[in-house]
Design a protein around this motif. Structure first.
Motif, PDB file in Angstrom:
ATOM      1  N   HIS A   1       0.752  -1.530   0.082  1.00  0.00           N
ATOM      2  CA  HIS A   1      -0.001   0.133   0.313  1.00  0.00           C
ATOM      3  C   HIS A   1       0.814   1.360  -0.171  1.00  0.00           C
ATOM      4  N   GLY A   2       0.317   2.280  -0.096  1.00  0.00           N
ATOM      5  CA  GLY A   2       0.597   3.817  -0.572  1.00  0.00           C
ATOM      6  C   GLY A   2       1.408   4.491   1.108  1.00  0.00           C
TER       7      GLY A   2
ATOM      8  N   SER B   1       2.022   3.973  -6.454  1.00  0.00           N
ATOM      9  CA  SER B   1       2.746   5.227  -5.090  1.00  0.00           C
ATOM     10  C   SER B   1       3.755   5.200  -4.181  1.00  0.00           C
ATOM     11  N   TRP B   2       3.710   5.335  -2.845  1.00  0.00           N
ATOM     12  CA  TRP B   2       4.573   5.068  -2.672  1.00  0.00           C
ATOM     13  C   TRP B   2       4.600   3.125  -2.180  1.00  0.00           C
ATOM     14  N   GLY B   3       3.835   2.440  -2.547  1.00  0.00           N
ATOM     15  CA  GLY B   3       3.813   0.708  -3.097  1.00  0.00           C
ATOM     16  C   GLY B   3       4.594   1.161  -4.215  1.00  0.00           C
TER      17      GLY B   3
ATOM     18  N   GLU C   1       4.332   9.966   6.272  1.00  0.00           N
ATOM     19  CA  GLU C   1       5.455  10.144   5.673  1.00  0.00           C
ATOM     20  C   GLU C   1       5.758  11.416   5.774  1.00  0.00           C
TER      21      GLU C   1
ATOM     22  N   CYS D   1       1.751  12.334  -8.164  1.00  0.00           N
ATOM     23  CA  CYS D   1       3.286  11.728  -8.491  1.00  0.00           C
ATOM     24  C   CYS D   1       3.370  11.962 -10.359  1.00  0.00           C
TER      25      CYS D   1
END
Ligand code: STX
Length: 321
Positions: free
Chosen positions: A49-50, A118-120, A238, A276
């Motif tokens: 996950h993000g 995303s962050w994932g 974050e 992003c």
């Protein structure tokens, strides 16, 4: 056929319940929550996950054919159902990569598909570069490599030109004297000793990200920022990762693409992703010439946008045929 009346549920698999769930102690401090769904004998996929700090959602398993995939979800350190909530100690990219490996060995998985947006996508790429032999394929969306330019674009000066209305409350939460460095100013508040200060900052930080995630903003998405348990973990984690440059050198991912060139990689990227922006997906694709890049012409950042979801299901279906 995708037309204006196609809904998200039309393109996703039906929502299913996990067939198993549990918790794994990964350090003296942290325990992470996991869930398995779909076919217990199927092809394993780990869903990343993000955020960081966003936590998983039941809907994330709807991107996989449940008859074919053994879908493994988990909440990264400090978020979702993992404990302790919003904890920043022992919370680093290296620790999360180690947790993914700990889950793999815990489940006796030899190799798995790695799915993340995303962050994932960031964490999927860093994990694959560390353990390339474990990765059957990379299924990525909304590429984020967390370089200074990407952080500056979204949290300081860039996306603000496209969403000035949503940016104003995010910026105005911080006194003018500190506005030159909004991430730093938020970090001080998100790590304040005063819980009210932490919560107020978390709400504004989270609202900004939720307001900008879709080409057509969805008011129900903004409600996530009102859930202060979610917002505090999301914003604190974050900000902690960004202040620490995700504990890696600048351009770590682009500098290490040689390690993952032979892994089949599909990238789904919304053209109008302002969280992003597509440049990162383009740069990754150029550095990985055998990757497949799908730029979705009518979407922003969110995996909950219909045209993004349709492409994601397309790549997960294609990978298991
Ligand atoms: N952070 C982008 C990201 O990974 C820079 C992200 N944004 N929103 C989310 O993740 C959730 C959907 C998980 C809340």
């Amino acid at each position: 056929m995708l037309d204006a009346t196609t809904t998200l549920q039309d393109v996703l698999y039906p929502l299913i319940e996990p067939y198993d769930s549990g918790r794994l102690e990964v350090s003296e401090i942290h325990t992470i929550a996991w869930e398995k769904s779909g076919n217990s004998e199927g092809v394993p996929v780990i869903v990343i996950h993000g955020g960081p700090g966003g936590g998983g959602q039941p809907s994330y398993r709807q991107y996989f054919n449940p008859e074919v995939y053994n879908i493994i979800q988990f909440d990264q350190r400090g978020c979702g159902s993992s404990t302790p909530h919003a904890e920043l100690r022992e919370n680093t990219t290296q620790a999360l990569v180690g947790d993914i490996e700990a889950l793999r060995t815990h489940f006796n998985v030899e190799q798995w598909h790695v799915f993340g947006g995303s962050w994932g996508s960031t964490l999927s790429l860093v994990y694959a570069q560390e353990y390339p032999e474990r990765v059957l394929s990379l299924m990525l969306r909304g590429i984020f490599m967390c370089r200074k330019s990407e952080l500056r674009w979204f949290y300081q000066d860039g996306a603000s030109h496209i969403f000035p209305d949503a940016f104003e409350p995010y910026r105005e939460h911080i006194p003018v004297a500190e506005q030159e460095d909004l991430i730093g100013a938020y970090y001080r508040r998100l790590t304040s000793d005063d819980a009210d200060v932490r919560r107020a900052a978390a709400k504004e930080w989270t609202r900004w990200e939720m307001a900008t995630s879709r080409l057509f903003p969805d008011p129900s998405y903004l409600e996530k920022a009102e859930d202060l348990d979610f917002a505090v973990a999301f914003a604190r984690i974050e900000c902690h990762y960004f202040i620490n440059a995700i504990f890696l050198e600048e351009a770590h991912i682009l500098n290490n693409t040689d390690r993952i060139q032979s892994i089949p990689t599909a990238i789904v990227q919304g053209r109008y992703d302002v969280v992003c922006p597509a440049r990162s997906a383009w740069e990754l694709h150029q550095a990985m010439p055998s990757s497949r890049l799908i730029i979705v012409p009518d979407a922003g950042h969110s995996m909950g946008e219909v045209s993004i979801a349709r492409e994601l299901v397309g790549i997960t279906d294609a990978a298991c045929q």
